[in-house]
Design a protein around this motif. Structure first.
Motif, short mmCIF file in Angstrom:
data_model
loop_
_atom_site.label_atom_id
_atom_site.label_comp_id
_atom_site.label_asym_id
_atom_site.label_seq_id
_atom_site.Cartn_x
_atom_site.Cartn_y
_atom_site.Cartn_z
N ALA A 36 0.81 -1.22 0.00
CA ALA A 36 0.00 0.00 0.00
C ALA A 36 0.84 1.27 0.00
O ALA A 36 0.30 2.36 -0.17
CB ALA A 36 -0.93 -0.01 1.21
N ILE A 37 2.16 1.15 0.17
CA ILE A 37 3.02 2.33 0.19
C ILE A 37 3.04 2.94 -1.22
O ILE A 37 3.33 2.24 -2.19
CB ILE A 37 4.45 1.95 0.65
CG1 ILE A 37 4.41 1.43 2.10
CG2 ILE A 37 5.40 3.13 0.50
CD1 ILE A 37 5.74 0.85 2.57
N ARG A 41 3.82 1.08 -4.84
CA ARG A 41 2.78 0.94 -5.88
C ARG A 41 3.21 1.59 -7.18
O ARG A 41 3.05 1.02 -8.26
CB ARG A 41 1.47 1.55 -5.40
CG ARG A 41 0.69 0.68 -4.45
CD ARG A 41 -0.77 1.11 -4.32
NE ARG A 41 -1.00 2.53 -4.43
CZ ARG A 41 -1.18 3.35 -3.40
NH1 ARG A 41 -1.16 2.91 -2.17
NH2 ARG A 41 -1.40 4.63 -3.60
N SER A 42 3.75 2.80 -7.09
CA SER A 42 4.14 3.50 -8.32
C SER A 42 5.31 2.80 -9.01
O SER A 42 5.37 2.76 -10.24
CB SER A 42 4.45 4.97 -8.05
OG SER A 42 5.58 5.09 -7.23
N ALA A 43 6.23 2.24 -8.26
CA ALA A 43 7.35 1.51 -8.87
C ALA A 43 6.83 0.28 -9.61
O ALA A 43 7.27 -0.02 -10.73
CB ALA A 43 8.38 1.11 -7.83
N ARG A 44 5.91 -0.45 -8.99
CA ARG A 44 5.36 -1.65 -9.64
C ARG A 44 4.61 -1.31 -10.92
O ARG A 44 4.57 -2.11 -11.86
CB ARG A 44 4.44 -2.39 -8.68
CG ARG A 44 5.19 -3.20 -7.68
CD ARG A 44 4.38 -4.38 -7.15
NE ARG A 44 5.26 -5.18 -6.33
CZ ARG A 44 5.33 -5.09 -5.01
NH1 ARG A 44 4.53 -4.26 -4.36
NH2 ARG A 44 6.17 -5.84 -4.33
N ALA A 45 4.01 -0.13 -10.96
CA ALA A 45 3.22 0.28 -12.12
C ALA A 45 4.07 0.95 -13.20
O ALA A 45 3.57 1.27 -14.27
CB ALA A 45 2.12 1.24 -11.67
N GLU A 96 9.63 -4.34 -10.68
CA GLU A 96 9.36 -5.22 -9.54
C GLU A 96 10.54 -5.19 -8.55
O GLU A 96 10.35 -5.22 -7.34
CB GLU A 96 9.11 -6.65 -9.99
CG GLU A 96 7.91 -6.80 -10.91
CD GLU A 96 8.19 -6.40 -12.36
OE1 GLU A 96 9.38 -6.28 -12.77
OE2 GLU A 96 7.21 -6.18 -13.09
N TRP A 97 11.77 -5.16 -9.06
CA TRP A 97 12.95 -5.11 -8.21
C TRP A 97 13.01 -3.78 -7.46
O TRP A 97 13.29 -3.72 -6.27
CB TRP A 97 14.22 -5.34 -9.04
CG TRP A 97 15.47 -5.20 -8.24
CD1 TRP A 97 16.35 -4.16 -8.27
CD2 TRP A 97 15.98 -6.12 -7.27
NE1 TRP A 97 17.37 -4.37 -7.38
CE2 TRP A 97 17.17 -5.58 -6.76
CE3 TRP A 97 15.53 -7.35 -6.79
CZ2 TRP A 97 17.92 -6.22 -5.78
CZ3 TRP A 97 16.28 -7.99 -5.83
CH2 TRP A 97 17.47 -7.42 -5.33
N GLU A 98 12.74 -2.70 -8.16
CA GLU A 98 12.74 -1.38 -7.53
C GLU A 98 11.68 -1.33 -6.42
O GLU A 98 11.95 -0.84 -5.32
CB GLU A 98 12.47 -0.31 -8.59
CG GLU A 98 12.57 1.09 -8.06
CD GLU A 98 12.35 2.15 -9.13
OE1 GLU A 98 12.72 3.31 -8.86
OE2 GLU A 98 11.80 1.84 -10.20
N ALA A 99 10.49 -1.84 -6.70
CA ALA A 99 9.42 -1.87 -5.69
C ALA A 99 9.84 -2.67 -4.47
O ALA A 99 9.59 -2.27 -3.33
CB ALA A 99 8.14 -2.43 -6.30
#
Length: 172
Positions: A36-37, A41-45, A96-99
């Motif tokens: 939820a952070i 979320r923005s990194a995954r997107a 995904e790695w960044e997230a």
């Protein structure tokens, strides 16, 4: 950190989360919370692929986050941050790695800083997106670390003002 090869610590916009976040990150509930952070979320997107490097540059160049970067920095960032793949280019660091890195908060930043036996200085932006909160400023002061504030910058100070970041790192 009592190492003979470390003379001082210079931290630029360190991720200085409250201790409660680190404690929470060690619980079984953390994966649900971390997802939820907003940064996670923005990194995954984040978009991962483009047809070519010029398209990637145009895409990044339209974003407000990159509008404050010094001349040439976006090009350098993309030169190292993109890799050629079949059909185009992709981020060398998968979203995904960044997230996952953003969600990794189980370390003890404040404990490590308290154990440091060398001078500690922090360069922080006075901007709402900064990673260094007002409570972190007070904690840095209690630990004997100096904090230098920079006006008109974000947590991406080295990209926005490479000369100021280099001067801070060289320090007195």
């Amino acid at each position: 950190v009592g190492r003979a090869d470390v003379a001082r610590l210079r931290l630029i916009e360190p991720v200085a989360m409250p201790r409660r976040w680190h404690a929470l990150a060690r619980t079984p509930f953390w994966p649900m919370i971390a997802d939820a952070i907003p940064l996670v979320r923005s990194a995954r997107a984040r978009r991962r692929e483009w047809p070519d490097a010029a398209s990637a540059k145009a895409s990044y160049g339209r974003k407000k986050l990159f509008s404050t970067w010094a001349d040439g920095v976006l090009e350098d960032y993309l030169d190292d941050g993109l890799k050629v793949e079949a059909g185009g280019v992709a981020l060398a660091c998968a979203p995904e790695w960044e997230a996952t890195n953003f969600a990794a908060q189980a370390h003890d930043f404040w404990g490590a800083l308290a154990a440091a036996s060398v001078e500690v200085a922090v360069l922080a932006a006075r901007h709402p997106s900064t990673t260094v909160s007002e409570s972190a400023h007070r904690r840095f002061a209690r630990l004997g670390a100096s904090v230098r504030m920079v006006e008109g910058r974000t947590h991406l100070i080295p990209f926005e003002d490479p000369a100021a970041a280099a001067e801070f790192l060289a320090g007195p």
